[in-house]
Design a protein around this motif. Structure first.
Motif, short mmCIF file in Angstrom:
data_model
loop_
_atom_site.label_atom_id
_atom_site.label_comp_id
_atom_site.label_asym_id
_atom_site.label_seq_id
_atom_site.Cartn_x
_atom_site.Cartn_y
_atom_site.Cartn_z
N HIS A 18 43.93 -1.97 22.10
CA HIS A 18 42.66 -1.27 22.23
C HIS A 18 41.49 -2.09 21.68
O HIS A 18 40.34 -1.85 22.04
CB HIS A 18 42.71 0.07 21.50
N ASP A 19 41.79 -3.04 20.79
CA ASP A 19 40.73 -3.79 20.13
C ASP A 19 40.61 -5.23 20.62
O ASP A 19 39.74 -5.97 20.16
CB ASP A 19 40.98 -3.81 18.61
N HIS A 38 29.99 2.37 24.26
CA HIS A 38 30.89 3.10 25.16
C HIS A 38 32.03 3.75 24.38
O HIS A 38 32.38 4.90 24.62
CB HIS A 38 31.44 2.14 26.21
N ARG A 39 32.58 3.00 23.44
CA ARG A 39 33.67 3.54 22.62
C ARG A 39 33.23 4.77 21.85
O ARG A 39 33.93 5.78 21.80
CB ARG A 39 34.16 2.46 21.64
N ASP A 86 34.79 8.54 22.32
CA ASP A 86 35.42 9.19 21.15
C ASP A 86 34.69 10.48 20.77
O ASP A 86 35.32 11.54 20.59
CB ASP A 86 35.41 8.24 19.95
N TYR A 137 39.41 1.65 27.63
CA TYR A 137 39.44 2.17 26.27
C TYR A 137 39.74 3.66 26.25
O TYR A 137 40.51 4.15 25.40
CB TYR A 137 38.09 1.91 25.58
N TRP A 186 29.87 0.29 31.22
CA TRP A 186 31.23 0.71 30.89
C TRP A 186 31.42 2.21 31.15
O TRP A 186 32.53 2.69 31.33
CB TRP A 186 31.54 0.42 29.42
#
Length: 482
Positions: A343-344, A377-378, A382, A436, A473
């Protein structure tokens, strides 16, 4: 003491010889069913292979590098090009960021693995629809590509290797919807029902890849699968920037994936006429778990476990240069590289790119913009998923329900159609999950398992996302994920 009559001795000796002959015959029969030694390998059938990298973009360099490396192993092993089908976006080798144009490497000191790799399905032709059509040997269902399919028969052995991002119940694709676990397992069952293979082996590299087969893959269709991780953990990239065993300094991306590198570097040096699938599974499991540290995942096996006593030669062939290699349990390569959570891995790439760019340059500004977009985007994904959980179930119950993990062996979701509908509804209001966002697929499954209807999901998604972010994204330009 009386001596036994000669006739009795002769009869006893005959019975002993007959028993010995029967035992030897039985052992050979068992070897034929389980451990196939070089002289006993089934040569009637054909070996087929499907290799698929499900990502695009230079930050995902490692997936296409994995597939290219796998292709070289199979060709050295004796498989014919006509029997190997390759899916990859093919935007890495000649990418402007690649420091060695036309060359792809899979380890720091490795040679070119791109040369000679066929371009069967590239770009937008790398999609779930074509993948399933290839597996089923259905040429009429293809859209684009070389037209090559697994045109296998009842005596044939099939090897499938898939490497990409994943999430609970899904595998990534660069174009079109994700591959959902229920669809993939239905295709495998359909392939079995057609009677067009003898045995099939599936190696799967992705986060939460155990969820693709857990509770879904039957044990009686002659399919054996191993996965890079169990149903609830990430898989890992390796040979990444910033590590002392990382790529050459001109590279800003991970070169391989930990599970994939483990099985391929093992295959590179071993005599696959004598090494079994189970022996490779054990060695790959040991290397991928990372010595029990935080950095690693649990390699799993599913389906017909008895097939793991087959020798690898039946699926991968073997490099003649390794014929004199004697296999022992400790004959595997220990990596000193510290892996990176899948994921990273893209963050590592964008940060390394920003760090290396000259100060106050256009490259620096571009790299900074890309890094901020990825992080934005992350945060959007989340925060939005968490908010939807709270709107549906309450502030305290929300996180608990979204993160619930069913007991080992259970299927992820009761209603796959519901899960796909929830994903599509979310993306309609909040933008693309992208690679992601796959980490939240369990949340969508649990929303369905809790009995939420699509109308309720649409209502709370509209509340949580008043607009789709302009960030590329977050856009839907690559289509819905379900």
């Amino acid at each position: 003491m009386d001596t036994l009559p000669p006739l009795f001795l002769s009869l006893s000796l005959s019975l002993c010889l007959l028993s010995l002959a029967t035992l030897v015959s039985a052992r050979h029969a068992l070897a034929g069913d389980f451990l196939r030694l070089p002289s006993e390998s089934d040569t009637r059938g054909t070996r087929w292979a499907v290799l698929l990298a499900g990502s695009w973009g230079y930050s995902n360099y490692r997936h296409q590098a994995d597939v290219c490396h796998a292709y070289q192993i199979l060709r050295k092993g004796g498989l014919k090009e006509e029997n190997i089908v390759v899916f990859m976006y093919d935007d890495i080798a000649f990418n402007e960021e690649n420091p060695r144009p036309g060359v792809i490497i899979n380890k720091p000191d490795g040679g070119d693995v791109y040369e000679g790799v066929p371009k069967d399905y590239t770009g937008e032709d790398v999609n779930a629809h074509n993948f399933f059509a290839v597996l089923l040997g259905n040429k009429s269902a293809l859209t684009g590509g070389s037209g090559k399919v697994v045109d296998s028969g009842p005596d044939d052995h099939i090897f499938i290797y898939f490497t990409d991002h994943g999430g609970a119940g899904v595998l990534g694709m660069p174009a079109g919807p994700f591959i959902f676990a229920d669809d993939l397992n239905e295709v495998l069952k359909k392939k079995h029902a057609s009677g067009t293979y003898k045995r099939l082996v599936f190696y799967l590299e992705a986060c939460e890849s155990g969820s693709i087969f857990e509770g879904l893959l039957p044990e009686d269709i002659n399919v054996y699968a191993t996965t890079a991780s169990n149903a609830e953990e990430s898989s890992w990239g390796t040979y990444c920037p910033g590590d002392y065993d990382g790529p050459p300094p001109e590279y800003s991306t991970c070169l391989g994936d930990l599970y994939s590198i483990a099985w391929m570097e093992d295959s590179d040096i071993h005599n696959l006429r004598t090494e079994t699938l189970h022996q490779q599974y054990k060695l790959v499991k040991e290397r991928t778990i990372g010595g029990g540290s935080y950095y690693g995942s649990h390699v799993m096996q599913y389906g017909d476990i008895d097939l793991s006593s087959d020798v690898l030669f039946q699926y991968l062939g073997t490099n003649p240069a390794n014929d004199n290699f004697t296999f022992v349990d400790e004959n595997y390569l220990r990596s000193s590289s510290k892996p990176v959570n899948q994921h990273d891995a893209d963050l590592i790439h964008f940060w390394d790119k920003f760090r290396k760019a000259p100060g106050d340059s256009a490259k620096k500004n571009t790299a900074q913009k890309q890094l901020l977009e990825v992080m934005s985007h992350r945060m959007h994904i989340d925060n939005t998923v968490q908010l939807i959980g709270k709107l549906l179930f309450g502030v305290e119950k929300g996180p608990e329900i979204l993160n619930n993990v069913r007991p080992v062996g259970s299927v992820l979701v009761d209603d796959w159609a519901c899960m796909k509908a929830m994903v599509r509804t979310f993306e309609t209001h909040c933008g693309s999950l992208s690679q992601y966002g796959m980490k939240h697929m369990r949340s969508f499954a649990n929303i369905c398992n809790a009995g939420i209807k699509n109308e309720q999901m649409a209502e709370v998604s509209a509340q949580a996302c008043v607009s789709i972010p302009a960030n590329p994204w977050s856009s839907l330009q690559r289509g819905f994920s379900a």
